[in-house]
Enzyme design. Sequence first.
Site, short mmCIF file in Angstrom:
data_model
loop_
_atom_site.label_atom_id
_atom_site.label_comp_id
_atom_site.label_asym_id
_atom_site.label_seq_id
_atom_site.Cartn_x
_atom_site.Cartn_y
_atom_site.Cartn_z
N ASN A 87 0.93 -1.08 0.17
CA ASN A 87 0.05 0.12 0.05
C ASN A 87 0.88 1.07 0.14
OD1 ASN A 87 0.44 0.88 2.70
ND2 ASN A 87 -0.34 -1.14 3.29
N GLY A 103 -2.50 -9.78 3.52
CA GLY A 103 -2.23 -10.65 2.45
C GLY A 103 -0.89 -10.90 2.21
N ASP A 125 1.49 -8.79 1.36
CA ASP A 125 2.48 -7.70 1.87
C ASP A 125 2.76 -8.36 3.30
OD1 ASP A 125 3.77 -5.50 2.44
OD2 ASP A 125 1.93 -4.34 2.70
N SER A 145 -3.45 -6.33 -6.70
CA SER A 145 -4.79 -5.79 -6.53
C SER A 145 -5.96 -6.75 -6.36
CB SER A 145 -4.92 -4.69 -7.52
OG SER A 145 -4.44 -3.49 -7.16
N THR A 146 -5.78 -8.04 -6.48
CA THR A 146 -7.04 -8.92 -6.66
C THR A 146 -7.31 -9.57 -5.30
OG1 THR A 146 -5.66 -10.90 -7.17
CG2 THR A 146 -6.30 -9.68 -8.97
N GLY A 147 -6.67 -9.05 -4.17
CA GLY A 147 -6.99 -9.52 -2.75
C GLY A 147 -8.21 -8.40 -2.07
N VAL A 148 -7.55 -7.94 -1.04
CA VAL A 148 -8.11 -6.83 -0.50
C VAL A 148 -8.72 -5.45 -1.47
CG1 VAL A 148 -7.86 -4.99 1.54
CG2 VAL A 148 -6.76 -6.99 1.51
N1 AR6 Z 1 1.67 -15.46 -2.11
C1 AR6 Z 1 1.15 -15.51 -3.01
N2 AR6 Z 1 -0.02 -14.83 -3.28
C2 AR6 Z 1 -0.52 -14.30 -2.14
C3 AR6 Z 1 -0.09 -14.61 -1.00
C4 AR6 Z 1 1.09 -15.27 -0.82
N3 AR6 Z 1 1.70 -15.53 0.51
N4 AR6 Z 1 -0.98 -14.26 0.09
C5 AR6 Z 1 -1.95 -13.81 -0.49
N5 AR6 Z 1 -1.85 -13.82 -1.73
P1 AR6 Z 1 -3.57 -8.73 -1.45
P2 AR6 Z 1 -4.32 -6.22 -2.86
C6 AR6 Z 1 -2.56 -13.32 -3.04
O1 AR6 Z 1 -4.97 -8.65 -0.52
O2 AR6 Z 1 -5.31 -6.86 -3.41
C7 AR6 Z 1 -2.36 -5.50 1.84
O3 AR6 Z 1 -2.97 -5.31 3.15
C8 AR6 Z 1 -4.07 -13.17 -2.81
O4 AR6 Z 1 -4.77 -14.33 -2.95
O5 AR6 Z 1 -2.34 -9.33 -0.55
O6 AR6 Z 1 -2.99 -5.77 -3.78
C9 AR6 Z 1 -1.52 -4.30 1.52
O7 AR6 Z 1 -0.74 -3.80 2.43
C10 AR6 Z 1 -4.20 -12.09 -4.03
O8 AR6 Z 1 -4.77 -12.95 -5.30
O9 AR6 Z 1 -3.14 -7.45 -2.31
C11 AR6 Z 1 -2.55 -3.49 0.81
O10 AR6 Z 1 -3.05 -2.54 1.98
C12 AR6 Z 1 -3.09 -11.29 -4.26
O11 AR6 Z 1 -2.32 -12.10 -3.47
C13 AR6 Z 1 -3.44 -4.29 0.43
O12 AR6 Z 1 -3.46 -5.65 1.15
C14 AR6 Z 1 -3.15 -9.94 -3.76
O13 AR6 Z 1 -4.02 -9.89 -2.38
C15 AR6 Z 1 -3.05 -4.68 -0.96
O14 AR6 Z 1 -4.02 -5.35 -1.59
#
Ligand code: AR6
Length: 171
Positions: free
Chosen positions: A25, A33, A35, A118-121
Amino acid sequence: MKDRIKIVEGDITKQDVDAIVNAANTSLLGGGGVDGAIHRAAGPELLEETRKIGGCPTGEARVSKGYRLPAKWVIHTVGPVWGGGNRNEEGLLANCYRNSLKEAERLGVKTIAFPSISTGVYRFPLERATEIALKETKKFLEKNKTMETVVFVCFGQEATKVYKEALGRIF
Ligand code: AR6
């Protein structure tokens, strides 16, 4: 060129590559996630360094060391929060891939692993995000001859299926 792309299911923190990309972020101070997983695996020195970097605007990328990770570098990029598609989310997500790959090139990285930014949170629709990820990577690999492998690490079966289908279509 397809042989320079790998789609794997698993945890990005375990990837044996020169650099991994973090879906961070704008504060670069960690989060949930991927991060959170990267910060936990790298150890507290990572936060010390990203604190000094002082943030990153959406679509841009910043570099830190990897500390306890197998990867030498972490490239932190900030994806857009999905807000329906009319806020240049697609353009900003493309910038994340382009700028991360540019930083990797500058560092002389030969192998890099991306999560699905971007595809998670941030709720960016997975199919659209995957298409952007692969198209930007293709454009980069057409010009760059030193990058050996770009790994897309999929967290779960569903994401893996989406990436594999898109790979067949785009490459
Ligand atoms: N390895 C690979 N992929 C993963 C892992 C892992 N260990 N853990 C989760 N994913 P997100 P965003 C996938 O939410 O949407 C954070 O709090 C997950 O399934 O991690 O970009 C940051 O600080 C999804 O497909 O990131 C920001 O505030 C992908 O990683 C915010 O989340 C991204 O999900 C960013 O949100």
